[in-house]
Design an enzyme around this catalytic site. Structure first.
Site, PDB file in Angstrom:
ATOM      1  N   ASP A  66       0.869  -1.168   0.000  1.00 17.13           N
ATOM      2  CA  ASP A  66       0.000   0.000   0.000  1.00 17.13           C
ATOM      3  C   ASP A  66       0.902   1.213   0.000  1.00 17.13           C
ATOM      4  OD1 ASP A  66      -2.959   0.584   0.014  1.00 17.13           O
ATOM      5  OD2 ASP A  66      -2.201   2.051   1.447  1.00 17.13           O
ATOM      6  N   GLY A 147       1.054   5.715 -12.302  1.00 20.30           N
ATOM      7  CA  GLY A 147       0.647   6.693 -11.287  1.00 20.30           C
ATOM      8  C   GLY A 147       1.281   8.060 -11.499  1.00 20.30           C
ATOM      9  N   TYR A 148       1.831   8.585 -10.421  1.00 19.83           N
ATOM     10  CA  TYR A 148       2.384   9.942 -10.454  1.00 19.83           C
ATOM     11  C   TYR A 148       3.843   9.975 -10.929  1.00 19.83           C
ATOM     12  CZ  TYR A 148      -1.787  10.614  -7.576  1.00 19.83           C
ATOM     13  OH  TYR A 148      -3.083  10.627  -7.119  1.00 19.83           O
TER      14      TYR A 148
HETATM   15  P1  IMP Z   1      -2.877   1.813  -3.409  1.00 22.26           P
HETATM   16  O1  IMP Z   1      -1.589   1.405  -2.750  1.00 22.26           O
HETATM   17  O2  IMP Z   1      -3.521   0.725  -4.183  1.00 22.26           O
HETATM   18  O3  IMP Z   1      -3.797   2.520  -2.451  1.00 22.26           O
HETATM   19  O4  IMP Z   1      -2.511   2.884  -4.550  1.00 22.26           O
HETATM   20  C1  IMP Z   1      -1.448   3.748  -4.384  1.00 22.26           C
HETATM   21  C2  IMP Z   1      -1.533   4.880  -5.407  1.00 22.26           C
HETATM   22  O5  IMP Z   1      -0.435   5.759  -5.111  1.00 22.26           O
HETATM   23  C3  IMP Z   1      -1.293   4.403  -6.844  1.00 22.26           C
HETATM   24  O6  IMP Z   1      -2.493   4.132  -7.506  1.00 22.26           O
HETATM   25  C4  IMP Z   1      -0.578   5.604  -7.446  1.00 22.26           C
HETATM   26  O7  IMP Z   1      -1.505   6.585  -7.809  1.00 22.26           O
HETATM   27  C5  IMP Z   1       0.241   6.133  -6.272  1.00 22.26           C
HETATM   28  N1  IMP Z   1       1.570   5.494  -6.258  1.00 22.26           N
HETATM   29  C6  IMP Z   1       2.050   4.604  -5.365  1.00 22.26           C
HETATM   30  N2  IMP Z   1       3.293   4.203  -5.686  1.00 22.26           N
HETATM   31  C7  IMP Z   1       3.600   4.854  -6.819  1.00 22.26           C
HETATM   32  C8  IMP Z   1       4.750   4.844  -7.655  1.00 22.26           C
HETATM   33  O8  IMP Z   1       5.722   4.113  -7.455  1.00 22.26           O
HETATM   34  N3  IMP Z   1       4.691   5.671  -8.710  1.00 22.26           N
HETATM   35  C9  IMP Z   1       3.640   6.471  -8.995  1.00 22.26           C
HETATM   36  N4  IMP Z   1       2.530   6.487  -8.270  1.00 22.26           N
HETATM   37  C10 IMP Z   1       2.510   5.686  -7.188  1.00 22.26           C
END
Ligand code: IMP
Length: 199
Positions: A66, A147-148
């Site tokens: 996460d 993602g970002y």
């Molecule tokens: P979750 O862990 O499924 O809640 O999602 C984490 C969110 O954070 C992702 O969908 C991305 O938008 C962002 N995120 C987490 N890690 C990364 C990364 O390594 N690169 C870019 N975005 C990230």
């Protein structure tokens, strides 16, 4: 060891598989096992929810990440809510929304955080955390990652994560750091569990 990777995010799957290659684990997908809603308020809670659900459903150890982006000028938002920032439904829309929120803002500092949890079917958990500081650009750069990544330049570099290879991102990134700690702990087999003795 067979290990289920408890994520539906292909970007995370690629990074986890690349980082853990050296362990010789057989990484398996979710094969239809549903992931629970991320109702936690911390990375640890949400990673544990995902990893435990997959471990219980499959009877195999399961690994979940996460993670999130904490933006200084937004008081640490979106953090654990990064995947749903602004209720936008795609990476592109979330990046545009973030740029909009930061328009004209001088302070571009941000931090990525990743919590990786390996859950065993008997309920035992191993937790690993990684962080990386950086700055956010005013427009996207690069095609790799997810993602970002196209907006984030880690401190000490001039490229965004989206301009790096998987291996280059792994050495610096939040997830790469959390997974490096897991790799280190498992180098000579599963780490010893803490034994608590009642008198
Ligand atoms: P979750 O862990 O499924 O809640 O999602 C984490 C969110 O954070 C992702 O969908 C991305 O938008 C962002 N995120 C987490 N890690 C990364 C990364 O390594 N690169 C870019 N975005 C990230």
């Amino acid at each position: 060891m067979r290990v289920v990777v408890a994520t539906g995010n292909p970007g995370k799957v690629r990074e986890i598989a690349e980082a853990l290659e050296g362990l010789g684990w057989q990484l398996e997908g979710l094969n239809g096992v549903p992931l629970p809603e991320e109702t936690g308020t911390t990375y640890e809670e949400n990673a544990a929810l995902k990893a435990c659900a997959a471990a219980v459903a499959t009877g195999l150890p399961a690994l979940a990440d996460d993670s999130g982006l904490e933006v200084s000028a937004l008081g640490g938002q979106p953090g654990v809510y990064s995947a749903r920032f602004g209720h936008r439904s795609s990476d592109l829309e979330r990046n545009l929304y973030l740029l909009e929120r930061l328009r004209g803002v001088q302070d571009r500092r941000a931090k990525f955080v990743s919590v990786v949890i390996l859950a065993y079917p008997d309920g035992h958990l191993e937790t690993y955390r990684g962080e990386v500081l950086g700055t956010l650009l005013e427009g996207p750069r690069g095609e790799n990652g997810f993602g970002y990544d196209p907006l984030f330049v880690p401190d000490g570099d001039t490229r965004t994560f989206a301009e790096m290879s998987l291996a280059e991102k792994r050495v610096i990134s939040h997830r790469g750091r959390a997974l490096a700690a897991l790799l280190q702990a498992h180098r000579s087999g599963p780490p010893a569990r803490e034994v608590i003795r009642a008198e």
